[in-house]
Design a protein around this motif. Structure first.
Motif, PDB file in Angstrom:
ATOM      1  N   LEU A   7     -19.826 -19.810 -38.561  1.00 13.89           N
ATOM      2  CA  LEU A   7     -20.703 -18.638 -38.574  1.00 13.89           C
ATOM      3  C   LEU A   7     -19.941 -17.376 -38.963  1.00 13.89           C
ATOM      4  CD1 LEU A   7     -22.944 -19.264 -35.438  1.00 13.89           C
ATOM      5  CD2 LEU A   7     -23.640 -19.349 -37.844  1.00 13.89           C
ATOM      6  N   ASP A   8     -18.703 -17.240 -38.488  1.00 15.03           N
ATOM      7  CA  ASP A   8     -17.915 -16.060 -38.841  1.00 15.03           C
ATOM      8  C   ASP A   8     -17.621 -16.031 -40.339  1.00 15.03           C
ATOM      9  OD1 ASP A   8     -17.902 -15.113 -36.262  1.00 15.03           O
ATOM     10  OD2 ASP A   8     -15.952 -15.973 -35.748  1.00 15.03           O
ATOM     11  N   ILE A  11     -20.854 -15.122 -42.176  1.00 18.64           N
ATOM     12  CA  ILE A  11     -21.129 -13.681 -42.121  1.00 18.64           C
ATOM     13  C   ILE A  11     -20.328 -12.951 -43.194  1.00 18.64           C
ATOM     14  CG2 ILE A  11     -20.739 -11.592 -40.734  1.00 18.64           C
ATOM     15  CD1 ILE A  11     -21.418 -13.333 -38.258  1.00 18.64           C
ATOM     16  N   TYR A  49     -28.056 -18.540 -42.856  1.00 20.92           N
ATOM     17  CA  TYR A  49     -28.140 -17.082 -43.000  1.00 20.92           C
ATOM     18  C   TYR A  49     -28.766 -16.450 -41.758  1.00 20.92           C
ATOM     19  CZ  TYR A  49     -28.982 -12.610 -45.378  1.00 20.92           C
ATOM     20  OH  TYR A  49     -28.987 -11.277 -45.733  1.00 20.92           O
ATOM     21  N   ALA A  52     -26.410 -16.626 -38.923  1.00 28.48           N
ATOM     22  CA  ALA A  52     -25.398 -15.579 -39.066  1.00 28.48           C
ATOM     23  C   ALA A  52     -25.939 -14.243 -38.558  1.00 28.48           C
ATOM     24  CB  ALA A  52     -24.965 -15.462 -40.523  1.00 28.48           C
ATOM     25  N   ARG A  55     -25.812 -14.261 -34.885  1.00 28.99           N
ATOM     26  CA  ARG A  55     -24.420 -14.072 -34.458  1.00 28.99           C
ATOM     27  C   ARG A  55     -24.043 -12.587 -34.501  1.00 28.99           C
ATOM     28  NH1 ARG A  55     -19.975 -17.017 -32.273  1.00 28.99           N
ATOM     29  NH2 ARG A  55     -18.054 -16.405 -33.326  1.00 28.99           N
ATOM     30  N   TRP A 105     -19.461  -7.936 -40.803  1.00 25.71           N
ATOM     31  CA  TRP A 105     -20.847  -7.902 -40.342  1.00 25.71           C
ATOM     32  C   TRP A 105     -21.566  -6.616 -40.738  1.00 25.71           C
ATOM     33  CZ3 TRP A 105     -22.304  -4.185 -36.813  1.00 25.71           C
ATOM     34  CH2 TRP A 105     -21.340  -3.682 -35.928  1.00 25.71           C
TER      35      TRP A 105
END
Length: 212
Positions: A7-8, A11, A49, A52, A55, A105
């Motif tokens: 996920l990181d 992003i 997406y 993300a 997150r 982010w």
């Protein structure tokens, strides 16, 4: 944890390239997992997406949630307390906008600001929406304005000077003749932001009291 790393990386990739430009194959490879993992856990690129975005909402809550969610309510006649809360929220936000750690982010969020999708609704539905609404309420308390729309317009201008630290970062660096923002630069910028906050609030309060 593989899913957290996935996920990181997502992003960062979506922030830099957008939904269409990012490659799920590249994201999976960078995370050290198989493409099938994205399909299994998220159903594909669109699902990844949105995950993300969720997150990001969680990360924003970790950064901004304490002054938004845990602080006691400000009394409607506590103008000094409301003013201090505005400074605290925007100061915390300025630190994050100035930090290189937030670049991934914030780029994602800026893309969604320009062309909002369901992902923006998920982000705004978290601490972001709470923050901007609370700022509007606090402006009403400080200035004595009862017109919510007027207070929210002021909130837009208050936020704008802070968000510029990220959205206009290249221009900021050019103006300051820097390659990166130094701690002293950030302190000076935050001091100016604080002064601008007080000037805007004082002007609105004077208008409401018929002194302008």
């Amino acid at each position: 944890m593989v899913q957290s790393r996935l996920l990181d990386i997502a992003i960062s990739e979506f922030g830099a390239k957008g939904l269409e430009g990012a490659s799920t194959r590249g994201i999976a490879a960078a995370a050290g997992t198989a493409m099938s993992s994205i399909t299994y856990h998220y159903g594909g690129k669109e699902g990844l997406y949105l995950a993300a975005a969720d997150r990001i909402a969680e990360r924003m809550t970790a950064v901004m949630g304490e002054p938004i969610e845990l602080s006691p309510e400000i009394a409607t006649d506590d103008a000094a307390g409301a003013r201090a809360r505005i400074h605290r929220i925007l100061g915390r936000l300025a630190d994050k906008m100035a930090s290189a750690d937030s670049a991934d982010w914030t780029l994602f969020v800026l893309r969604e600001q320009m062309k909002p999708s369901e992902a923006f609704e998920r982000i705004y539905g978290g601490v972001m929406g709470q923050m901007v609404r609370q700022l509007g309420d606090l402006v009403c308390i400080v200035t004595g304005h009862h017109n919510v729309r007027t207070a929210r317009i002021a909130t837009i201008t208050l936020l704008g000077q802070v968000v510029a630290l990220r959205s206009s970062r290249a221009t900021c660096l050019k103006l300051l003749e820097r390659d990166t923002l130094e701690p002293s630069d950030i302190l000076d910028i935050k001091a100016r932001i604080d002064a601008n906050i007080d000037a805007i609030l004082d002007s609105m309060r004077a208008e409401e009291q018929g002194q302008a």
